[in-house]
Design a protein around this motif. Structure first.
Motif, PDB file in Angstrom:
ATOM      1  N   ARG A 194       0.911  -1.243   0.053  1.00  0.00           N
ATOM      2  CA  ARG A 194      -0.071  -0.016  -0.122  1.00  0.00           C
ATOM      3  C   ARG A 194       0.878   1.258  -0.085  1.00  0.00           C
ATOM      4  O   ARG A 194       1.720   1.304   0.998  1.00  0.00           O
ATOM      5  N   VAL A 195       0.725   2.123  -1.087  1.00  0.00           N
ATOM      6  CA  VAL A 195       1.506   3.402  -1.017  1.00  0.00           C
ATOM      7  C   VAL A 195       0.715   4.687  -0.540  1.00  0.00           C
ATOM      8  O   VAL A 195      -0.347   4.619  -1.043  1.00  0.00           O
ATOM      9  N   LEU A 196       1.581   5.233   0.475  1.00  0.00           N
ATOM     10  CA  LEU A 196       0.834   6.317   1.035  1.00  0.00           C
ATOM     11  C   LEU A 196       1.266   7.672   0.380  1.00  0.00           C
ATOM     12  O   LEU A 196       2.428   7.885   0.152  1.00  0.00           O
ATOM     13  N   ASP A 197       0.425   8.278  -0.009  1.00  0.00           N
ATOM     14  CA  ASP A 197       0.576   9.484  -0.980  1.00  0.00           C
ATOM     15  C   ASP A 197       1.155  10.673  -0.056  1.00  0.00           C
ATOM     16  O   ASP A 197       0.634  10.649   1.369  1.00  0.00           O
ATOM     17  N   GLN A 198       2.108  11.344  -0.352  1.00  0.00           N
ATOM     18  CA  GLN A 198       2.488  12.533   0.467  1.00  0.00           C
ATOM     19  C   GLN A 198       3.233  12.163   1.804  1.00  0.00           C
ATOM     20  O   GLN A 198       3.209  12.869   2.894  1.00  0.00           O
ATOM     21  N   VAL A 199       3.756  10.816   1.677  1.00  0.00           N
ATOM     22  CA  VAL A 199       4.615  10.674   2.868  1.00  0.00           C
ATOM     23  C   VAL A 199       5.708   9.969   2.629  1.00  0.00           C
ATOM     24  O   VAL A 199       6.169   9.249   1.397  1.00  0.00           O
ATOM     25  N   GLY A 200       7.070  10.134   3.362  1.00  0.00           N
ATOM     26  CA  GLY A 200       8.199  10.019   2.782  1.00  0.00           C
ATOM     27  C   GLY A 200       8.714   8.630   3.717  1.00  0.00           C
ATOM     28  O   GLY A 200       7.838   7.424   3.535  1.00  0.00           O
ATOM     29  N   HIS A 201       9.472   8.593   4.671  1.00  0.00           N
ATOM     30  CA  HIS A 201      10.223   7.251   5.080  1.00  0.00           C
ATOM     31  C   HIS A 201       9.552   7.188   6.483  1.00  0.00           C
ATOM     32  O   HIS A 201       9.934   5.804   6.799  1.00  0.00           O
ATOM     33  N   VAL A 202       8.787   7.744   7.324  1.00  0.00           N
ATOM     34  CA  VAL A 202       8.469   7.386   8.720  1.00  0.00           C
ATOM     35  C   VAL A 202       7.038   7.690   8.596  1.00  0.00           C
ATOM     36  O   VAL A 202       6.616   8.774   9.286  1.00  0.00           O
ATOM     37  N   PRO A 203       5.890   6.934   8.409  1.00  0.00           N
ATOM     38  CA  PRO A 203       4.631   7.241   8.382  1.00  0.00           C
ATOM     39  C   PRO A 203       4.137   7.368   9.575  1.00  0.00           C
ATOM     40  O   PRO A 203       2.936   8.157   9.917  1.00  0.00           O
ATOM     41  N   SER A 204       5.023   6.695  10.732  1.00  0.00           N
ATOM     42  CA  SER A 204       4.294   6.885  12.223  1.00  0.00           C
ATOM     43  C   SER A 204       4.570   8.350  12.621  1.00  0.00           C
ATOM     44  O   SER A 204       3.980   8.746  13.664  1.00  0.00           O
ATOM     45  N   VAL A 205       5.228   9.015  11.940  1.00  0.00           N
ATOM     46  CA  VAL A 205       5.694  10.466  12.608  1.00  0.00           C
ATOM     47  C   VAL A 205       5.083  11.429  11.430  1.00  0.00           C
ATOM     48  O   VAL A 205       4.338  12.369  11.674  1.00  0.00           O
TER      49      VAL A 205
END
Length: 262
Positions: free
Chosen positions: A236-247
């Motif tokens: 699943r690819v999260l738009d407008q997210v870099g390397h650290v989705p938890s942050v």
């Protein structure tokens, strides 16, 4: 925070929530701390007991002892298992980002009987090249983490998170700069040696993969490679997210975990 003595060194961890709920163990990225999960805890604790910990030489965990030599993925997996044992959990959900995802791959390949599920984000069966990781290890030993953090931390986050949180990069530069140089260098060398392409093909547990569309360190193609060698569904690819989705998108990431695991 609490502390565990494991194989002669101190591991800092947090064990939060109702012991009657299933345990979720969270593994943070290289250069960060277990604080990377903080914004997800309120939502997760409604459904899970949650365990986080600091990797060697990160946060409040002690550095890697010189006498023990190299760090292997199994060393880090054993830390996670020791903490799960401390929580009296025969099985647990594992969530790991970046090097945390490497720990997850080690758990899948060697200790799948302990896992209820694994969710791996922003990682890959191979990350980077040995030359790049060995070069970074040498630079950290020569320059120190505080100097290296200036250029490394901006690569963690996508433009959207930096716009929404103007102090984000500087705050994590401070945190990274306080880590143990040698432990970080040893972990870089470990990543240069790690290759799980031939070890995940018989994965029998529920495995979910998540990528960030703006991740320059482990782009979606790295998660696609992980899906191919593990038999997992496409990431699943999260738009407008870099390397650290938890942050960067803690609410969205929490909802994905809750919806898929409850």
């Amino acid at each position: 925070m609490a502390f565990l003595t494991h194989n002669g060194r101190t591991v800092c961890y947090r064990l939060l929530g109702d012991s009657r709920k299933p345990l979720m163990v969270l593994g943070h990225p290289l250069g960060m701390t277990q604080g990377a999960w903080d914004d997800m805890l309120p939502a997760l604790l409604e459904h899970f007991r949650v365990l986080t910990w600091d990797l060697p030489g990160h946060g409040a965990s002690s550095g890697w002892p010189e006498a023990r030599g190299q760090i292997a993925p199994e060393d880090l997996a054993q830390e996670a298992l020791a903490l799960a044992d401390l929580a009296d959990a025969a099985q647990f959900h594992f969530v790991g980002t970046s090097i945390g995802g490497v720990i997850g791959q080690q758990l899948i390949s060697r200790h799948a009987d302990r896992l209820l599920s694994a969710t791996l984000t922003n990682t890959g069966p191979v990350i980077g090249t040995p030359e790049a990781w060995n070069g970074r290890a040498a630079d950290v030993r020569n320059q120190g983490l505080a100097a290296m953090a200036v250029n490394i931390v901006p690569r963690w986050f996508g433009p959207a998170a930096c716009e929404q949180q103007p102090a984000l990069i500087e705050g994590w530069r401070v945190i990274m700069g306080r880590g143990d140089d040698e432990s970080y260098a040893l972990l870089c060398e470990m990543l240069g040696r790690s290759d799980f392409r031939e070890h995940l093909g018989d994965c029998q547990i529920p495995l979910r993969l998540i990528a960030g569309a703006d991740d320059v360190a482990t782009p979606p193609t790295a998660l696609e490679a992980l899906a191919q060698c593990s038999g997992a569904t496409a990431p699943r690819v999260l738009d407008q997210v870099g390397h650290v989705p938890s942050v960067e998108c803690p609410d969205r990431f929490s909802r994905i975990l809750i919806d898929s695991l409850t």
